[in-house]
Design a protein around this motif. Structure first.
Motif, PDB file in Angstrom:
ATOM      1  N   GLU A   1     -21.672  19.123  33.634  1.00  0.00           N
ATOM      2  CA  GLU A   1     -21.374  17.885  33.618  1.00  0.00           C
ATOM      3  C   GLU A   1     -22.258  16.871  33.864  1.00  0.00           C
ATOM      4  O   GLU A   1     -23.477  17.017  33.773  1.00  0.00           O
ATOM      5  N   PHE A   2     -21.168  14.946  33.573  1.00  0.00           N
ATOM      6  CA  PHE A   2     -22.321  14.169  33.317  1.00  0.00           C
ATOM      7  C   PHE A   2     -23.360  13.797  33.941  1.00  0.00           C
ATOM      8  O   PHE A   2     -23.174  14.050  35.537  1.00  0.00           O
ATOM      9  N   GLY A   3     -24.367  13.494  33.517  1.00  0.00           N
ATOM     10  CA  GLY A   3     -25.274  12.530  34.580  1.00  0.00           C
ATOM     11  C   GLY A   3     -26.712  14.148  34.946  1.00  0.00           C
ATOM     12  O   GLY A   3     -27.710  13.469  35.337  1.00  0.00           O
ATOM     13  N   THR A   4     -26.743  14.765  34.471  1.00  0.00           N
ATOM     14  CA  THR A   4     -26.791  16.148  34.533  1.00  0.00           C
ATOM     15  C   THR A   4     -27.622  16.729  33.060  1.00  0.00           C
ATOM     16  O   THR A   4     -27.317  16.430  32.762  1.00  0.00           O
ATOM     17  N   ARG A   5     -28.881  18.221  33.821  1.00  0.00           N
ATOM     18  CA  ARG A   5     -29.549  18.003  32.248  1.00  0.00           C
ATOM     19  C   ARG A   5     -28.546  19.474  32.109  1.00  0.00           C
ATOM     20  O   ARG A   5     -29.939  20.289  31.907  1.00  0.00           O
ATOM     21  N   LYS A   6     -28.159  19.826  32.588  1.00  0.00           N
ATOM     22  CA  LYS A   6     -27.528  21.148  32.316  1.00  0.00           C
ATOM     23  C   LYS A   6     -27.705  21.504  30.662  1.00  0.00           C
ATOM     24  O   LYS A   6     -27.427  22.630  30.208  1.00  0.00           O
TER      25      LYS A   6
ATOM     26  N   TRP B   1     -29.250  21.137  28.829  1.00  0.00           N
ATOM     27  CA  TRP B   1     -30.302  21.438  28.072  1.00  0.00           C
ATOM     28  C   TRP B   1     -29.990  22.876  28.096  1.00  0.00           C
ATOM     29  O   TRP B   1     -31.254  23.453  26.948  1.00  0.00           O
ATOM     30  N   VAL B   2     -30.144  23.169  28.686  1.00  0.00           N
ATOM     31  CA  VAL B   2     -29.809  24.890  29.650  1.00  0.00           C
ATOM     32  C   VAL B   2     -29.213  25.080  28.519  1.00  0.00           C
ATOM     33  O   VAL B   2     -29.159  25.893  27.827  1.00  0.00           O
ATOM     34  N   PHE B   3     -27.899  25.158  28.580  1.00  0.00           N
ATOM     35  CA  PHE B   3     -26.003  24.996  27.314  1.00  0.00           C
ATOM     36  C   PHE B   3     -27.814  25.082  25.689  1.00  0.00           C
ATOM     37  O   PHE B   3     -27.321  25.789  24.767  1.00  0.00           O
ATOM     38  N   SER B   4     -27.584  24.318  25.326  1.00  0.00           N
ATOM     39  CA  SER B   4     -28.268  24.092  24.180  1.00  0.00           C
ATOM     40  C   SER B   4     -30.373  24.930  23.906  1.00  0.00           C
ATOM     41  O   SER B   4     -29.416  25.666  22.555  1.00  0.00           O
ATOM     42  N   GLY B   5     -30.350  25.134  24.488  1.00  0.00           N
ATOM     43  CA  GLY B   5     -31.365  26.379  24.718  1.00  0.00           C
ATOM     44  C   GLY B   5     -30.589  27.780  24.508  1.00  0.00           C
ATOM     45  O   GLY B   5     -31.783  28.366  23.827  1.00  0.00           O
ATOM     46  N   LEU B   6     -29.752  27.965  25.363  1.00  0.00           N
ATOM     47  CA  LEU B   6     -28.927  29.297  24.718  1.00  0.00           C
ATOM     48  C   LEU B   6     -28.348  29.284  23.618  1.00  0.00           C
ATOM     49  O   LEU B   6     -28.142  30.439  22.698  1.00  0.00           O
ATOM     50  N   PHE B   7     -28.007  28.211  23.547  1.00  0.00           N
ATOM     51  CA  PHE B   7     -27.076  28.296  21.949  1.00  0.00           C
ATOM     52  C   PHE B   7     -28.323  28.647  21.621  1.00  0.00           C
ATOM     53  O   PHE B   7     -27.804  29.560  19.777  1.00  0.00           O
ATOM     54  N   ILE B   8     -29.148  28.251  20.687  1.00  0.00           N
ATOM     55  CA  ILE B   8     -30.276  28.518  20.018  1.00  0.00           C
ATOM     56  C   ILE B   8     -31.139  29.611  19.967  1.00  0.00           C
ATOM     57  O   ILE B   8     -30.719  30.188  19.318  1.00  0.00           O
ATOM     58  N   GLY B   9     -30.718  29.794  21.481  1.00  0.00           N
ATOM     59  CA  GLY B   9     -31.474  31.523  22.020  1.00  0.00           C
ATOM     60  C   GLY B   9     -30.315  32.496  20.897  1.00  0.00           C
ATOM     61  O   GLY B   9     -30.679  33.249  20.234  1.00  0.00           O
TER      62      GLY B   9
END
Length: 77
Positions: free
Chosen positions: A40-45, A47-55
């Protein structure tokens, strides 16, 4: 093996969150998947998805390096 462990832990944690959302907050399964897995735009989700992708990328690279080491392929070739 690292990738399988990563996916297993992600699935188990998502299922645990789903259990609490569905049974304690009385949400439907569709509401749960929409709220947890949507960006969702305006949230910081993101960050979580990018961390999951990097992991996930890191675990795939680690498995590939272990596979190459097990087969006896050196870094020089």
């Amino acid at each position: 093996m690292v990738t399988i462990a990563f996916i297993l832990i992600f699935t188990l944690l998502t299922s645990l969150i789903g259990f609490f959302d569905i049974f304690y907050l009385h949400k439907s399964i569709n509401e749960f998947f929409y709220s947890v897995l949507s960006l969702e735009f305006g949230t910081r989700k993101w960050w979580v998805f990018s961390g999951l992708f990097i992991g996930l990328c890191y675990s795939v690279i680690t498995d590939f390096k272990r596979f190459r080491k097990k087969k006896g392929v050196t870094e020089g070739t």
